[in-house]
Enzyme design. Structure first.
Site, mmCIF file in Angstrom:
data_model
loop_
_atom_site.group_PDB
_atom_site.id
_atom_site.type_symbol
_atom_site.label_atom_id
_atom_site.label_comp_id
_atom_site.label_asym_id
_atom_site.label_seq_id
_atom_site.Cartn_x
_atom_site.Cartn_y
_atom_site.Cartn_z
ATOM 1 N N ARG A 145 0.845 -1.196 0.000
ATOM 2 C CA ARG A 145 0.000 0.000 0.000
ATOM 3 C C ARG A 145 0.880 1.244 0.000
ATOM 4 N NH1 ARG A 145 -5.959 -0.980 2.457
ATOM 5 N NH2 ARG A 145 -6.486 -2.451 0.827
ATOM 6 N N GLN B 194 -1.133 2.166 -5.941
ATOM 7 C CA GLN B 194 -2.569 2.256 -5.666
ATOM 8 C C GLN B 194 -3.415 1.752 -6.832
ATOM 9 O OE1 GLN B 194 -3.273 6.328 -4.550
ATOM 10 N NE2 GLN B 194 -2.878 5.959 -2.384
ATOM 11 N N ASP C 243 -3.837 -2.121 -6.929
ATOM 12 C CA ASP C 243 -4.295 -2.761 -5.691
ATOM 13 C C ASP C 243 -5.660 -3.432 -5.874
ATOM 14 O OD1 ASP C 243 -4.962 -3.469 -3.115
ATOM 15 O OD2 ASP C 243 -4.543 -1.520 -2.228
ATOM 16 N N SER D 199 -8.177 -3.158 -2.828
ATOM 17 C CA SER D 199 -8.921 -1.906 -2.685
ATOM 18 C C SER D 199 -10.074 -1.821 -3.670
ATOM 19 C CB SER D 199 -7.979 -0.707 -2.880
ATOM 20 O OG SER D 199 -7.108 -0.575 -1.779
ATOM 21 N N TYR E 101 -3.377 -1.102 7.147
ATOM 22 C CA TYR E 101 -4.326 -2.025 7.750
ATOM 23 C C TYR E 101 -4.321 -1.870 9.263
ATOM 24 C CZ TYR E 101 -4.228 -4.474 3.264
ATOM 25 O OH TYR E 101 -4.306 -4.801 1.935
#
Length: 384
Positions: free
Chosen positions: A132, A137, A140, A143, A240
């Site tokens: 992350r 991004q 990912d 996500s 997280y």
């Protein structure tokens, strides 16, 4: 670079296979990303029928320039293989030695699959382990899929709930707005808050990370936080949440117990990568809720946040219905596939070496997601 047995192949062969896991409706490549990969210089193959459950016929892949065929011809000589769930090694027979497979492997719960990839000499790239960091991004998959999962969780809860979400003023009287409580304010939780707000519910939310208070407020929801015991400042490791102290857990349980009894809908979203999902709601807490209330457990496939929850089954306890899909994004197959496919394209395109005409991973991201290489398991978290 030699892409396989076809003499016309100039660049790497990238193959997308039909998903065979039970209940999996997504596909790892879309016509949009197939066309973009071809534009980079790749040869793209798609197994016939791979996109059907995501409402993508073979003809759309062919129109994008992909070669559509049976499993054997799709895999033959492939340099890269895309999947949503990592395919069984037996399906990869005929791929190029050392072929790279980019998919979700779940290596901490399914170590046998990783070992099988090592034994077969394939390079397993676990997309769910994407770090992350800002530049990753767009790659990912967790996500993008969690965003849709948070949305779908609220819709599924609303469908199960026997009343309306918004306040309604009618000639016959007023219908009060539903009260919705979201536990865990990551990507899925934020989308759940936003969706419940759009549906007209009164929304509150909690998380162990104090930094999420402002995010909750920004969406028009009420933050519910333990004040007398410190939680996590900032985002925690890798964005997280992490395991909390026993003192914090006790304080959180007390807070939840007092708040949950007033709620109509509860959405739980807490996951800790590589570990069973933390227990957030006990049977005793469920017993305090109003009959007709609904709990959606987004972590049900990882052991569940809610005592007694079962994947894909409506469990009724103390008059409360507990639900949770084992694969929530698969219930939005078309959009989930489109986003997953873009994540994979963004990943490949970021490391496309124009001069070599191949994909060259850098050390930071390669090390983070690579499970196997040269016949060995190489990921540090699997070597202990």
């Amino acid at each position: 670079m030699d892409g396989g047995g076809d003499p016309q192949v100039a660049g790497p062969v990238i193959a997308a296979l039909m998903e065979r896991a039970a209940g999996e409706t997504r596909v790892a490549m879309s016509p949009e990303t197939a066309k973009k990969l071809i534009g980079l210089g790749a040869t793209v193959r798609v197994e016939s029928g791979a996109g059907v459950t995501a409402s993508i016929p073979d003809s759309e892949y062919e129109a994008a320039g992909a070669v559509v065929g049976d499993l054997a011809s799709t895999v033959a000589g492939a340099d890269w293989i895309f999947g949503v769930a990592a395919p069984d090694v037996a399906l990869l027979s005929g791929a190029k030695p050392g072929a790279k497979v980019a998919a979700v492997f779940d290596p901490f719960r399914d170590r046998a699959r990783t070992d099988a990839y090592a034994a077969a000499g394939y390079e397993a790239l676990a997309m769910e382990l994407m770090p992350r960091i800002t530049r990753a991004q767009s790659m990912d998959v967790l996500s993008s899929q969690s965003n849709l999962a948070g949305y779908k969780a609220v819709l599924a809860a609303a469908n199960t709930y026997g009343r309306a979400f918004p306040m309604m003023m009618t000639a016959a009287g007023t219908v009060q707005a539903a009260r919705c409580f979201v536990m865990g304010v990551g990507v899925a939780g934020l989308q759940a808050i936003a969706t419940a707000r759009r549906l007209g519910a009164q929304v509150s939310a909690t998380d162990v990370r104090s930094a999420t208070k402002e995010q909750i407020k920004s969406l028009g929801a009420k933050p519910i936080f333990v004040e007398k015991v410190a939680g996590i400042e900032g985002e925690g490791s890798g964005g997280y949440a992490t395991e909390m102290s026993d003192e914090y857990k006790a304080a959180q349980a007390e807070l939840v117990s007092s708040h949950i009894a007033k709620q109509d809908i509860v959405i739980t979203t807490a996951l800790i990568p590589g570990r069973p999902a933390p227990r957030l709601i006990s049977d005793a807490q469920i017993a305090t809720m109003k009959p007709g209330s609904v709990i959606y457990d987004l972590a049900v496939a990882a052991g569940g946040n809610v005592e007694g929850s079962e994947p894909d089954v409506i469990v009724e306890k103390h008059g409360v219905k507990i639900i949770g899909f084992s694969n929530t994004p698969a219930h939005l197959a078309a959009d989930a596939s489109a986003l997953f496919a873009r994540n994979l394209f963004n990943f490949v395109s970021a490391f496309w070496d124009k001069e070599k005409g191949e994909i060259v991973l850098d050390e930071e991201i390669g090390t983070a997601i690579r499970l196997t290489q040269d016949g060995k398991v190489v990921h540090e978290r699997l070597l202990g």
